[in-house]
Design a protein around this motif. Sequence first.
Motif, mmCIF file in Angstrom:
data_model
loop_
_atom_site.group_PDB
_atom_site.id
_atom_site.type_symbol
_atom_site.label_atom_id
_atom_site.label_comp_id
_atom_site.label_asym_id
_atom_site.label_seq_id
_atom_site.Cartn_x
_atom_site.Cartn_y
_atom_site.Cartn_z
ATOM 1 N N GLU A 79 0.810 -1.021 0.168
ATOM 2 C CA GLU A 79 0.119 0.085 -0.073
ATOM 3 C C GLU A 79 0.885 1.338 -0.056
ATOM 4 O O GLU A 79 0.511 2.345 -0.358
ATOM 5 N N PHE A 80 2.150 1.188 0.414
ATOM 6 C CA PHE A 80 2.976 2.354 0.646
ATOM 7 C C PHE A 80 3.615 2.479 -0.712
ATOM 8 O O PHE A 80 4.004 3.938 -0.972
ATOM 9 N N LEU A 81 3.776 1.698 -1.748
ATOM 10 C CA LEU A 81 4.505 1.746 -3.032
ATOM 11 C C LEU A 81 4.125 3.257 -3.793
ATOM 12 O O LEU A 81 4.677 3.897 -4.127
ATOM 13 N N PRO A 82 2.744 3.268 -3.701
ATOM 14 C CA PRO A 82 2.413 4.676 -4.430
ATOM 15 C C PRO A 82 2.775 5.886 -3.844
ATOM 16 O O PRO A 82 2.932 6.816 -4.412
ATOM 17 N N HIS A 83 3.212 5.919 -2.509
ATOM 18 C CA HIS A 83 3.671 7.175 -1.471
ATOM 19 C C HIS A 83 4.946 7.093 -1.386
ATOM 20 O O HIS A 83 5.176 8.181 -1.044
ATOM 21 N N ASN A 111 -0.163 -2.864 -13.110
ATOM 22 C CA ASN A 111 -1.650 -2.544 -12.542
ATOM 23 C C ASN A 111 -1.863 -1.695 -11.478
ATOM 24 O O ASN A 111 -2.789 -1.266 -11.036
ATOM 25 N N MET A 112 -0.634 -1.268 -10.826
ATOM 26 C CA MET A 112 -0.788 -0.460 -9.654
ATOM 27 C C MET A 112 -0.573 0.845 -10.108
ATOM 28 O O MET A 112 0.376 1.102 -10.849
ATOM 29 N N ARG A 113 -1.442 1.695 -9.519
ATOM 30 C CA ARG A 113 -1.425 3.264 -9.625
ATOM 31 C C ARG A 113 -1.548 4.007 -8.533
ATOM 32 O O ARG A 113 -1.803 3.467 -7.439
ATOM 33 N N ASN A 114 -1.139 5.231 -8.808
ATOM 34 C CA ASN A 114 -1.462 6.260 -7.654
ATOM 35 C C ASN A 114 -2.471 6.880 -7.749
ATOM 36 O O ASN A 114 -3.505 6.384 -8.342
ATOM 37 N N ALA A 115 -2.702 7.745 -6.647
ATOM 38 C CA ALA A 115 -4.071 8.433 -6.484
ATOM 39 C C ALA A 115 -4.608 9.283 -7.821
ATOM 40 O O ALA A 115 -5.849 9.194 -7.821
ATOM 41 N N GLU A 173 -2.282 7.285 -12.262
ATOM 42 C CA GLU A 173 -0.984 6.965 -12.820
ATOM 43 C C GLU A 173 -0.353 6.041 -12.623
ATOM 44 O O GLU A 173 -0.095 5.342 -11.529
ATOM 45 N N ARG A 174 0.231 5.121 -13.375
ATOM 46 C CA ARG A 174 1.028 3.827 -13.301
ATOM 47 C C ARG A 174 2.340 4.240 -12.265
ATOM 48 O O ARG A 174 2.977 5.211 -12.407
ATOM 49 N N LEU A 175 2.476 3.307 -11.181
ATOM 50 C CA LEU A 175 3.565 3.458 -10.121
ATOM 51 C C LEU A 175 5.061 3.528 -10.990
ATOM 52 O O LEU A 175 5.824 4.168 -10.764
ATOM 53 N N ILE A 176 5.006 2.561 -11.947
ATOM 54 C CA ILE A 176 6.234 2.253 -12.732
ATOM 55 C C ILE A 176 5.843 2.279 -14.349
ATOM 56 O O ILE A 176 4.876 1.625 -14.543
ATOM 57 N N PRO A 177 6.286 3.224 -15.067
ATOM 58 C CA PRO A 177 5.846 3.087 -16.591
ATOM 59 C C PRO A 177 5.723 2.011 -17.256
ATOM 60 O O PRO A 177 6.923 1.236 -17.164
ATOM 61 N N ARG A 178 4.692 1.759 -18.020
ATOM 62 C CA ARG A 178 4.796 0.404 -18.708
ATOM 63 C C ARG A 178 5.590 0.241 -19.914
ATOM 64 O O ARG A 178 6.350 -0.822 -20.135
#
Length: 465
Positions: free
Chosen positions: A16-20, A265-269, A272-277
Amino acid sequence: MPNLWFVDGEAYDLTEFLPHHPGGARYLAWPGNDVSITFNTYHKNPARNKAVLQKYKVDPGDVKPRKRPFPKSAKFLFAEDFDARIDIKTYNFDPDNKDLFLNECRSRILKPEVQRRIKELDVSFDRAVAGIGAFYLCFSLAWFTLGVPWYISTPVFAALRTALAGAGHYFTHRPQPFFWSCLFDVNYIGASLTLIDGHNVGHHAPTMSRGDPKTGFFGAIVALPRLVRVPAYTVHKLGHFFTGMFIKGVEVHTWADSPIVKFENMRNASGERLIPRIWWSHWLVHLLMVGEFVLAYRCGLLWSWFAQFFLTLWLNTLMVVSSHDFECQVVHDKDTDDWGKFQLMNCLDLTITGNPWVDVFLSAGLSPHRAHHIFPYQRSGWANIYSTDFVRASAEKFGYRWEPPRSLQFSRLPSIFKAYIMGPLAHPLSRRVMYDSFIEEHCDWQPYWHMVKYIVKGFTGIGSL
């Protein structure tokens, strides 16, 4: 089973912390690893950061940190019996221990007036990089249109590419993604696509240990007969240039344990993708470099292009390990539990012209290396030059030896050339000498078969650096 990261013996589910994460999710790309060293050294105030982690603390049960904390594609860099839990030392990062060298350095560098000056130097560094980039573009145009003689263009391009790669090196130490990290690739050596994993985390944390990828950087080269090392490595890197980096890009964008795939598939608030595809900067910089070659060929500058390729390649290849005594295989103060002291004793500052503000570019960013390793989160080479005085003052307070910067051209490069280019054929990982004589190593067929496979790996880009 949740994704776990281990810090100082505790387990945390940071999904859950990855986007932050302020540094970007890319720095947390490998769950299951013990990231204690990285956590305690890449943050200015780890104690404050650890307080943030507490809400994510979990009971790991029987789960332990991974034995081999790297992707399958990097296994060729490490011995079969490598175990990160044993081979990477545990250090004392107690923030209240005033006897730790790292804490003394931090107490000096984190003063508000020092931090303000560092931010000013970061801005100035970026402006200098922009100026070097503009000069590179202008000189390239002159080379294509006016026919600049090869004996002028070769050293100029080598210096410019080295300087821009040094800037790219520091850009990869910034929060990711950072587009201009791709400049790291322009010296024909680097791969910014994997640098954050292999260098920022892989080299800086376990420096000079069996877990340091740099210890194996020249492994494949020393496994070649001496008379063919230079041409074989050159062809190998030509393979990287023409096809290898593109195939490697496909691999990194598609392999199952790649962070690009794992976190697609993980995105921030903001959605946007956490890591660009797609890591566009990788493709762009390598397409532009191949485009330079095509233009050089069409302009009748093929040999001039190859001359600058050869000089840039070998200068930067030898420089890769110039800031540590890898060729001596001597580790200083290896029993200390003070990570800062260990870095001080095993990193080398370099000098070329005697002007550190220039040398940081001519050395691909490596000249202020002690400060760079002690403060790996700093954003520019000029910040590290400024910080070096604080590191030296701390060393004087603790009574530690402070070695003057070593000459790159008169001390380090000759030593590395003698060890890796002129040294006897050796096993790529253990560095055990394989033959009794110069003649014997050139008469056995097996090293030549290794050479063929090595060259082919250059063109595939897989299983090679």
